[in-house]
Write a protein that holds these residues in place. Structure first.
Motif, PDB file in Angstrom:
ATOM      1  N   GLU A 198       0.851  -1.196   0.000  1.00 25.01           N
ATOM      2  CA  GLU A 198       0.000   0.000   0.000  1.00 25.01           C
ATOM      3  C   GLU A 198       0.883   1.240   0.000  1.00 25.01           C
ATOM      4  N   ARG A 199       0.773   2.079  -1.036  1.00 28.36           N
ATOM      5  CA  ARG A 199       1.617   3.270  -1.125  1.00 28.36           C
ATOM      6  C   ARG A 199       1.207   4.315  -0.091  1.00 28.36           C
ATOM      7  N   TRP A 200       2.215   4.982   0.510  1.00 24.40           N
ATOM      8  CA  TRP A 200       1.968   6.009   1.527  1.00 24.40           C
ATOM      9  C   TRP A 200       2.150   7.395   0.910  1.00 24.40           C
ATOM     10  N   PHE A 201       1.147   8.261   1.137  1.00 30.20           N
ATOM     11  CA  PHE A 201       1.199   9.649   0.679  1.00 30.20           C
ATOM     12  C   PHE A 201       1.120  10.577   1.889  1.00 30.20           C
ATOM     13  N   PRO A 202       1.879  11.668   1.885  1.00 27.91           N
ATOM     14  CA  PRO A 202       1.770  12.628   2.988  1.00 27.91           C
ATOM     15  C   PRO A 202       0.398  13.286   2.985  1.00 27.91           C
ATOM     16  N   ASP A 203      -0.019  13.775   4.146  1.00 26.25           N
ATOM     17  CA  ASP A 203      -1.329  14.426   4.276  1.00 26.25           C
ATOM     18  C   ASP A 203      -1.470  15.543   3.243  1.00 26.25           C
ATOM     19  N   GLY A 204      -2.640  15.568   2.610  1.00 25.52           N
ATOM     20  CA  GLY A 204      -2.899  16.610   1.629  1.00 25.52           C
ATOM     21  C   GLY A 204      -2.348  16.308   0.254  1.00 25.52           C
ATOM     22  N   CYS A 205      -1.850  15.103   0.056  1.00 25.26           N
ATOM     23  CA  CYS A 205      -1.278  14.726  -1.236  1.00 25.26           C
ATOM     24  C   CYS A 205      -1.790  13.349  -1.630  1.00 25.26           C
TER      25      CYS A 205
END
Length: 452
Positions: A205-212
């Protein structure tokens, strides 16, 4: 020896034996993935002595290759993004330029069998790593964006007269060094006929920073706007320096003795990096006011809050460095340099990592080696903590870990698990011929290197 050519015998493509239940046909790339579009593939491999059965028996060698192909197909069940290709979706109104991993439209991972008329001794005996090793890997000089048409993973088996080299070339946009070696470890485990259930499967599962995310649109209309192939490194030589455990203990002790009044306790790796940094800058002969930096890649999985799983599959590294002038670096002691590195790494916490990512999101940029390299730079990649020599593929412990052409420039150091074991570290260092000759004569470097 340099003129000895590597001859390709065969090639084919390998697909996963099946897909896991929760597989995804497309996987979006994160800011940490996308920034690497214009740098080279990761290229690392293992050199083995040929077992007696493989020395002259073509049937035994063919059986080995078939077994390795089968193990690759089974391992790709867990690491199916490596059998994919990159794809780009573009729209003009509204503007969108999204690069992602397409897990459907691909022939699979590539498998190459090649041969060269050289011995293990021809590779390991020279002081510097022979250039022919660069051709033990696929994707020579390819950049990650080329994964639109090239395989995201190639496994190349090169037969030597008395050895085998297994070279892995992996697209860096798909995963970092931690994930790279997790895959190699899994492949070796499957090859050894261990139960598949014993594998530590990757967290895909790919992790994205908040708001992205989950879609990161790049501010471009064509890849020519952000892909650069113009950088040509000057003539370089690469040499692997072996630091024994006692030598490293002495380097660390010396650095920490100098740090006693600074309230800093530096690690072995920080002390070693500081030593190489100081010595390389000294032999380059920079002016006192010239700027110098020592950069290293930091695994952010455990630094983020909440932390990501250790088996997070993708890119989760950031470059951290210490910056000073050449004069200040050399006028102070080893402990001072090591403390600069230690403090820079310690400050790079969850807040700093997220701020760096959000800065990229607001103003996306694609890293290009030609814009990063400068006379004051020393940079380290990979990690001696990776399990490299535990990958035996039925042939016992490898004789060496070697890298290809990937992302090499003047001042680049690649850190390997030491072949001696016991906490030893091998440093694959690239310098200009003049700087390498001077480094070999440098008193501080020689004193640290030759302590047993």
């Amino acid at each position: 020896m340099e003129s000895e050519s590597v001859k390709q015998i065969s090639e084919c493509f390998i697909k996963a034996c099946d897909f896991p239940e929760n597989w995804k046909p497309t996987i979006q790339l994160t800011p940490s993935d996308l920034g690497l579009m214009s740098i080279h593939y990761i290229q690392k491999g293992l050199l083995f002595k040929k077992p007696p059965g493989l020395l002259s028996n073509a049937q035994e060698c063919s059986a080995f290759l078939d077994r390795l192909k089968q193990a690759l197909s089974v391992t790709l069940f867990h690491f199916y993004p490596l059998a994919a290709r990159l794809a780009t979706h573009k729209t003009q109104h509204p503007h969108s330029y999204v690069v992602y991993i397409d897990c459907i439209n691909s022939p699979g991972a590539k498998f190459v069998h090649s041969r060269v008329n050289l011995s293990v001794s021809d590779i390991l005996s020279p002081t510097c790593v022979p250039r022919v090793v660069e051709h033990f890997f696929d994707h020579y000089k390819a950049v990650n964006h080329d994964g639109h048409t090239l395989s995201l993973l190639t496994l190349q088996v090169t037969e030597l007269t008395d050895g085998l080299f297994i070279g892995f070339s992996q697209n860096h946009c798909v995963a970092d060094g931690t994930s790279f070696w997790q895959f190699v470890n899994a492949l070796s485990q499957v090859f050894q006929d261990e139960k598949i259930a014993a594998l530590n499967p990757p967290y895909l599962e790919r992790w994205f920073p908040d708001g992205c995310g989950p879609l990161c649109s790049l501010p471009f209309t064509h890849h020519d706007q952000f892909i650069s192939r113009s950088y040509e490194a000057p003539e370089l030589v690469g040499r692997i320096f072996h630091f024994s455990a006692p030598a490293l203990a002495r380097i660390k002790s010396k650095a920490n003795a100098c740090c006693k009044d600074r309230g800093v306790n530096v690690s072995t790796l920080q002390a070693l990096s500081a030593l190489v940094w100081r010595c390389v800058i000294r032999v380059r002969g920079l002016q006192k006011d010239d700027m110098s930096s020592c950069n290293t890649s930091v695994n952010m999985r455990s630094r983020l809050q909440p932390p990501l799983p250790p088996n997070y599959y993708g890119n989760c590294i950031q470059t951290v460095g210490a910056v000073t002038t050449a004069g200040e670096l050399l006028e102070n002691d080893l402990g001072w340099a090591a403390a600069q590195l230690s403090e820079a790494i310690a400050k790079h916490d969850n807040k700093a990592a997220r701020e760096k990512l959000m800065k990229w999101v607001k103003n996306p940029s694609i890293y290009q080696i030609g814009k990063l390299v400068n006379p004051g730079l020393v940079m380290f990649g990979s990690s001696p903590r990776f399990n490299m020599y535990g990958n035996e593929f039925g042939m016992g412990k490898a004789l060496a870990v070697l890298s290809g052409h990937d992302n090499k420039f003047d001042g680049k150091g690649t850190l390997y698990e030491g072949h001696q074991g016991g906490g030893s570290i091998d440093v694959d260092l690239c310098l200009t011929p003049h700087s390498m000759m001077a480094l070999e004569r440098d008193e501080e470097f020689s004193d640290a290197l030759h302590y047993f």
